[in-house]
Enzyme design. Structure first.
Site, mmCIF file in Angstrom:
data_model
loop_
_atom_site.group_PDB
_atom_site.id
_atom_site.type_symbol
_atom_site.label_atom_id
_atom_site.label_comp_id
_atom_site.label_asym_id
_atom_site.label_seq_id
_atom_site.Cartn_x
_atom_site.Cartn_y
_atom_site.Cartn_z
ATOM 1 N N ASP A 15 0.931 -1.171 -0.015
ATOM 2 C CA ASP A 15 -0.002 -0.127 -0.062
ATOM 3 C C ASP A 15 0.801 1.345 -0.029
ATOM 4 O OD1 ASP A 15 -2.466 -1.367 -0.133
ATOM 5 O OD2 ASP A 15 -2.502 -1.532 2.043
ATOM 6 N N ASP A 63 -6.054 -6.458 -5.495
ATOM 7 C CA ASP A 63 -7.174 -5.884 -4.820
ATOM 8 C C ASP A 63 -7.819 -4.709 -5.364
ATOM 9 O OD1 ASP A 63 -9.043 -5.736 -2.919
ATOM 10 O OD2 ASP A 63 -7.604 -4.830 -1.268
ATOM 11 N N LYS A 65 -11.314 -4.899 -6.051
ATOM 12 C CA LYS A 65 -12.898 -4.906 -6.041
ATOM 13 C C LYS A 65 -13.497 -4.494 -7.158
ATOM 14 C CE LYS A 65 -11.527 -3.343 -1.329
ATOM 15 N NZ LYS A 65 -10.116 -2.909 -1.646
ATOM 16 N N LEU A 66 -13.679 -5.418 -8.201
ATOM 17 C CA LEU A 66 -14.344 -5.188 -9.551
ATOM 18 C C LEU A 66 -15.836 -5.166 -9.392
ATOM 19 C CD1 LEU A 66 -12.218 -7.473 -11.660
ATOM 20 C CD2 LEU A 66 -11.931 -5.094 -11.524
ATOM 21 N N ASP A 68 -18.993 -4.088 -12.077
ATOM 22 C CA ASP A 68 -19.567 -3.694 -13.119
ATOM 23 C C ASP A 68 -20.449 -4.637 -13.830
ATOM 24 O OD1 ASP A 68 -19.260 -2.187 -15.500
ATOM 25 O OD2 ASP A 68 -17.538 -1.363 -15.376
ATOM 26 N N ILE A 69 -20.623 -4.505 -15.034
ATOM 27 C CA ILE A 69 -21.541 -5.350 -15.643
ATOM 28 C C ILE A 69 -20.866 -6.932 -15.984
ATOM 29 C CG2 ILE A 69 -23.162 -3.544 -16.772
ATOM 30 C CD1 ILE A 69 -21.581 -4.173 -19.574
ATOM 31 N N PRO A 70 -21.221 -7.869 -16.268
ATOM 32 C CA PRO A 70 -20.883 -9.274 -16.283
ATOM 33 C C PRO A 70 -19.610 -9.253 -17.274
ATOM 34 C CG PRO A 70 -23.018 -9.613 -15.692
ATOM 35 C CD PRO A 70 -22.966 -8.101 -15.911
#
Length: 113
Positions: A15, A63, A65-66, A68-70
């Site tokens: 990070d 990491d 954290k997607l 959205d549409i498939p």
């Protein structure tokens, strides 16, 4: 996780805001951890090339954290697989998760809310 060496159970979060700091941290920690985590800030700042580079040291947990549409999640998961990513975070959603699994069967998905 049974059967894994203690080191292999440790994930080091890179990070930091740039590649120079990430490289130093990754090289320092790689002998002591099993996985390197690249989060959204570092990925946006430095991109896929850094992920490929770090994947040579240790398996990568991307990491992002997607959410959205498939079809988009599937293409992003496939792209992550091509980078050598071992783990990828995705927001739950039956269709998107199924699409990601089909597009990148060797990437382990972690669902986050």
């Amino acid at each position: 996780m049974s059967g894994l060496a203690p080191r292999d159970r440790l994930v080091a979060a890179l990070d930091v805001p740039d590649a120079a700091q990430a490289r130093v941290l990754a090289r320092t920690l790689a002998p002591h951890v099993g996985v390197l985590k690249v989060g959204l800030e570092l990925f946006i700042a430095e991109g896929p090339a850094l992920v490929r580079e770090l994947a040579e040291l240790r398996p990568i947990f991307l990491d992002l954290k997607l959410h959205d549409i498939p079809a988009t999640v599937a293409r992003a998961a496939a792209a992550a697989a091509r980078l050598g990513v071992r783990w990828l975070t995705v927001h739950p959603g039956d269709e998107a998760v199924r699409a990601a699994v089909q597009a990148a069967p060797d990437v382990r998905l972690l669902l986050v809310t």
